[in-house]
Design a protein around this motif. Structure first.
Motif, PDB file in Angstrom:
ATOM      1  N   VAL A  10       0.850  -1.080  -0.018  1.00  0.00           N
ATOM      2  CA  VAL A  10       0.101   0.171   0.165  1.00  0.00           C
ATOM      3  C   VAL A  10       0.895   1.001   0.184  1.00  0.00           C
ATOM      4  CG1 VAL A  10      -1.634   1.297   1.438  1.00  0.00           C
ATOM      5  CG2 VAL A  10      -1.919  -1.144   1.218  1.00  0.00           C
ATOM      6  N   LYS A  11       0.803   1.916  -1.000  1.00  0.00           N
ATOM      7  CA  LYS A  11       1.678   3.288  -1.027  1.00  0.00           C
ATOM      8  C   LYS A  11       0.830   4.553  -1.312  1.00  0.00           C
ATOM      9  CE  LYS A  11       4.864  -0.056  -3.456  1.00  0.00           C
ATOM     10  NZ  LYS A  11       3.813  -1.007  -3.838  1.00  0.00           N
ATOM     11  N   ALA A  12       1.234   5.518  -0.889  1.00  0.00           N
ATOM     12  CA  ALA A  12       0.820   6.951  -0.902  1.00  0.00           C
ATOM     13  C   ALA A  12       1.941   8.164  -0.824  1.00  0.00           C
ATOM     14  CB  ALA A  12      -0.230   7.267   0.081  1.00  0.00           C
ATOM     15  N   GLN A  13       1.559   9.168  -1.483  1.00  0.00           N
ATOM     16  CA  GLN A  13       2.739  10.110  -1.819  1.00  0.00           C
ATOM     17  C   GLN A  13       2.094  11.486  -1.295  1.00  0.00           C
ATOM     18  OE1 GLN A  13       5.620   9.928  -2.143  1.00  0.00           O
ATOM     19  NE2 GLN A  13       6.322   8.387  -3.797  1.00  0.00           N
ATOM     20  N   ARG A  14       2.554  12.120  -0.358  1.00  0.00           N
ATOM     21  CA  ARG A  14       2.503  13.440   0.018  1.00  0.00           C
ATOM     22  C   ARG A  14       0.907  13.650   0.247  1.00  0.00           C
ATOM     23  NH1 ARG A  14       6.518  16.496  -4.175  1.00  0.00           N
ATOM     24  NH2 ARG A  14       8.229  15.629  -3.758  1.00  0.00           N
ATOM     25  N   VAL A  15       0.296  12.807   1.090  1.00  0.00           N
ATOM     26  CA  VAL A  15      -1.122  13.062   1.329  1.00  0.00           C
ATOM     27  C   VAL A  15      -1.314  13.902   2.496  1.00  0.00           C
ATOM     28  CG1 VAL A  15      -3.053  11.838   2.125  1.00  0.00           C
ATOM     29  CG2 VAL A  15      -1.620  10.488   0.589  1.00  0.00           C
ATOM     30  N   LYS A  16      -1.657  15.073   2.157  1.00  0.00           N
ATOM     31  CA  LYS A  16      -1.748  16.168   3.001  1.00  0.00           C
ATOM     32  C   LYS A  16      -3.022  16.279   4.032  1.00  0.00           C
ATOM     33  CE  LYS A  16       1.773  18.786   0.753  1.00  0.00           C
ATOM     34  NZ  LYS A  16       2.284  20.079   0.006  1.00  0.00           N
ATOM     35  N   GLN A  17      -4.093  15.797   3.173  1.00  0.00           N
ATOM     36  CA  GLN A  17      -5.312  15.858   4.133  1.00  0.00           C
ATOM     37  C   GLN A  17      -6.267  14.872   3.526  1.00  0.00           C
ATOM     38  OE1 GLN A  17      -7.400  19.497   3.193  1.00  0.00           O
ATOM     39  NE2 GLN A  17      -7.370  19.171   1.146  1.00  0.00           N
ATOM     40  N   PRO A  18      -6.983  14.234   4.559  1.00  0.00           N
ATOM     41  CA  PRO A  18      -6.618  14.326   5.911  1.00  0.00           C
ATOM     42  C   PRO A  18      -5.376  13.743   6.364  1.00  0.00           C
ATOM     43  CG  PRO A  18      -8.174  12.345   5.381  1.00  0.00           C
ATOM     44  CD  PRO A  18      -8.032  13.019   4.353  1.00  0.00           C
ATOM     45  N   ALA A  19      -4.729  14.066   7.461  1.00  0.00           N
ATOM     46  CA  ALA A  19      -3.469  13.935   7.886  1.00  0.00           C
ATOM     47  C   ALA A  19      -3.176  12.334   8.162  1.00  0.00           C
ATOM     48  CB  ALA A  19      -3.059  14.674   9.201  1.00  0.00           C
ATOM     49  N   ALA A  88      -1.786  11.917  -3.878  1.00  0.00           N
ATOM     50  CA  ALA A  88      -2.340  10.825  -4.532  1.00  0.00           C
ATOM     51  C   ALA A  88      -2.376   9.615  -3.558  1.00  0.00           C
ATOM     52  CB  ALA A  88      -1.481  10.663  -5.798  1.00  0.00           C
ATOM     53  N   ALA A  89      -3.083   8.669  -3.992  1.00  0.00           N
ATOM     54  CA  ALA A  89      -2.948   7.263  -3.054  1.00  0.00           C
ATOM     55  C   ALA A  89      -2.979   6.244  -3.674  1.00  0.00           C
ATOM     56  CB  ALA A  89      -4.103   7.030  -2.014  1.00  0.00           C
ATOM     57  N   MET A 103      -9.016   1.290   5.575  1.00  0.00           N
ATOM     58  CA  MET A 103      -7.742   2.073   4.918  1.00  0.00           C
ATOM     59  C   MET A 103      -8.520   3.030   4.018  1.00  0.00           C
ATOM     60  SD  MET A 103      -4.329  -0.024   4.711  1.00  0.00           S
ATOM     61  CE  MET A 103      -3.462   1.450   4.358  1.00  0.00           C
ATOM     62  N   LEU A 104      -9.627   2.619   3.302  1.00  0.00           N
ATOM     63  CA  LEU A 104     -10.456   3.259   2.355  1.00  0.00           C
ATOM     64  C   LEU A 104     -11.094   4.399   2.995  1.00  0.00           C
ATOM     65  CD1 LEU A 104     -12.189   0.111   0.615  1.00  0.00           C
ATOM     66  CD2 LEU A 104     -10.195   1.672  -0.437  1.00  0.00           C
ATOM     67  N   ASP A 105     -11.303   4.421   4.244  1.00  0.00           N
ATOM     68  CA  ASP A 105     -12.011   5.673   4.722  1.00  0.00           C
ATOM     69  C   ASP A 105     -11.441   7.219   4.650  1.00  0.00           C
ATOM     70  OD1 ASP A 105     -13.493   3.606   6.054  1.00  0.00           O
ATOM     71  OD2 ASP A 105     -12.855   4.067   8.125  1.00  0.00           O
ATOM     72  N   ALA A 106     -12.215   8.149   4.057  1.00  0.00           N
ATOM     73  CA  ALA A 106     -11.705   9.377   3.893  1.00  0.00           C
ATOM     74  C   ALA A 106     -10.907   9.475   2.607  1.00  0.00           C
ATOM     75  CB  ALA A 106     -10.740  10.105   4.941  1.00  0.00           C
ATOM     76  N   LEU A 107     -10.414   8.406   1.863  1.00  0.00           N
ATOM     77  CA  LEU A 107     -10.055   8.489   0.431  1.00  0.00           C
ATOM     78  C   LEU A 107     -10.353   9.427  -0.304  1.00  0.00           C
ATOM     79  CD1 LEU A 107      -7.999   4.971  -0.245  1.00  0.00           C
ATOM     80  CD2 LEU A 107      -6.987   6.947   1.089  1.00  0.00           C
ATOM     81  N   GLU A 108     -11.625   9.474  -0.356  1.00  0.00           N
ATOM     82  CA  GLU A 108     -12.491  10.225  -1.393  1.00  0.00           C
ATOM     83  C   GLU A 108     -12.119  11.597  -1.431  1.00  0.00           C
ATOM     84  OE1 GLU A 108     -14.863   9.927   2.494  1.00  0.00           O
ATOM     85  OE2 GLU A 108     -13.958   8.546   1.227  1.00  0.00           O
ATOM     86  N   SER A 109     -11.616  12.033  -0.441  1.00  0.00           N
ATOM     87  CA  SER A 109     -10.914  13.517  -0.244  1.00  0.00           C
ATOM     88  C   SER A 109      -9.910  13.785  -0.924  1.00  0.00           C
ATOM     89  CB  SER A 109     -10.856  13.976   1.261  1.00  0.00           C
ATOM     90  OG  SER A 109     -11.909  13.669   1.930  1.00  0.00           O
ATOM     91  N   LEU A 110      -9.252  12.742  -1.402  1.00  0.00           N
ATOM     92  CA  LEU A 110      -7.978  13.007  -2.224  1.00  0.00           C
ATOM     93  C   LEU A 110      -8.056  13.277  -3.739  1.00  0.00           C
ATOM     94  CD1 LEU A 110      -5.813  10.150  -0.796  1.00  0.00           C
ATOM     95  CD2 LEU A 110      -5.915  12.703  -0.093  1.00  0.00           C
ATOM     96  N   PRO A 111      -7.136  14.065  -4.265  1.00  0.00           N
ATOM     97  CA  PRO A 111      -7.180  14.343  -5.827  1.00  0.00           C
ATOM     98  C   PRO A 111      -7.313  13.003  -6.685  1.00  0.00           C
ATOM     99  CG  PRO A 111      -5.852  16.135  -4.591  1.00  0.00           C
ATOM    100  CD  PRO A 111      -6.100  15.019  -3.575  1.00  0.00           C
ATOM    101  N   LEU A 112      -6.506  12.131  -6.139  1.00  0.00           N
ATOM    102  CA  LEU A 112      -6.282  10.853  -7.180  1.00  0.00           C
ATOM    103  C   LEU A 112      -6.364   9.509  -6.212  1.00  0.00           C
ATOM    104  CD1 LEU A 112      -5.715   9.491  -9.823  1.00  0.00           C
ATOM    105  CD2 LEU A 112      -3.136   9.737  -9.249  1.00  0.00           C
ATOM    106  N   VAL A 113      -7.150   8.905  -6.481  1.00  0.00           N
ATOM    107  CA  VAL A 113      -6.847   7.430  -5.846  1.00  0.00           C
ATOM    108  C   VAL A 113      -6.727   6.353  -6.769  1.00  0.00           C
ATOM    109  CG1 VAL A 113      -8.034   5.705  -4.389  1.00  0.00           C
ATOM    110  CG2 VAL A 113      -8.187   8.179  -4.101  1.00  0.00           C
ATOM    111  N   CYS A 114      -5.578   5.423  -6.700  1.00  0.00           N
ATOM    112  CA  CYS A 114      -5.542   4.297  -7.667  1.00  0.00           C
ATOM    113  C   CYS A 114      -5.721   2.968  -6.790  1.00  0.00           C
ATOM    114  CB  CYS A 114      -4.071   4.627  -8.257  1.00  0.00           C
ATOM    115  SG  CYS A 114      -4.023   5.841  -9.116  1.00  0.00           S
TER     116      CYS A 114
END
Length: 247
Positions: A10-19, A88-89, A103-114
């Motif tokens: 599971v990888k993500a980069q520079r996810v700033k919100q939510p923290a 991005a996540a 782990m899917l909770d709140a991912l909808e807030s991100l600009p990109l989810v893969c």
């Protein structure tokens, strides 16, 4: 911050919100659009590049065989987002048993989810429901881009939740065409060039004839040969390859 063991994909980069979504695992730095040989997949690559800048279809689904480059393209899309210092996540579902659907909770807030390798959770009621709920939250949010991959078209994945399969059919879909042998040779030569060395055609054809033809195996072997060539200060020749690979 969620801290994950390094063997969990599971990888993500520079996810700033939510923290709490900032994950301490890095994406491969050699899996970019530049290092991906497109073959017959130019339209898909264009769509993914548009997704990385928030343009085009908000939901993309593409499918292809294992080793065809699905993960590479998702990593490349995330890398494009990271280059803009945006969030991005990337989640690989092929080890879902080590993960928690929360782990899917709140991912909808991100600009990109893969979401990669959807076929892995087919038939798992808990994960199918979690993905369905996530999709609905993402759709209601109406922001960002969602990219999902699988080994086949959504209706053929074996999903037990009909509503989830139907949601996946709503997006723009692409089939990721596998490279033929000439395409794989060109892909190997491209990767060699990016690593700073030349792969002779006869050596490339030898590898294709003697090894598994899936690109992951071929690229892993190419890296091994590059390192061995550097240490031995020898060019890549068929005798040298036979020696290193014990063929």
């Amino acid at each position: 911050m969620i801290h994950l063991a390094s063997n969990i994909t599971v990888k993500a980069q520079r996810v700033k919100q939510p923290a709490q979504l900032s994950l301490a695992v890095q994406l491969p730095d050699d899996e970019t659009f530049v290092s991906f040989y497109p073959g017959n997949n130019a339209h898909l690559i264009t769509a993914l590049k548009n997704a990385a800048i928030g343009q085009g279809a908000p939901f993309l689904y593409f499918w292809g065989a294992k080793g065809s480059g699905r993960s590479h393209l998702l990593h490349a899309t995330c890398a494009e987002v990271n280059a803009r210092d945006a969030a991005a996540a990337y989640l690989s579902l092929d080890q879902f048993e080590k993960l928690d659907p929360s782990m899917l909770d709140a991912l909808e807030s991100l600009p990109l989810v893969c979401l990669d390798s959807l076929e892995a959770i087919a038939g798992n009621a808990l994960w199918e429901r979690a993905l369905f709920d996530f999709y609905n939250r993402w759709k209601e949010k109406g922001e960002g881009t969602l990219v999902v991959t699988g080994c086949s078209a959504p209706r053929k994945l074996g999903l037990q939740l009909p509503d989830l399969a139907s949601r996946l059919d709503w997006g723009v879909s692409f089939h990721l065409d596998e490279l033929d042998d000439e395409g794989k040779l060109s892909a190997l030569q491209l990767r060699a060039e990016l690593r700073g060395f030349k792969l002779p055609i006869d050596v490339g054809r030898f590898l294709l004839n003697r090894l598994s033809r899936d690109m992951r195996t071929l690229l892993t072997t190419l890296n091994q040969l590059d390192n061995a060539s550097f240490r031995a200060k020898r060019k890549l020749t068929i005798p040298f390859v036979k020696e290193i690979l014990e063929l």
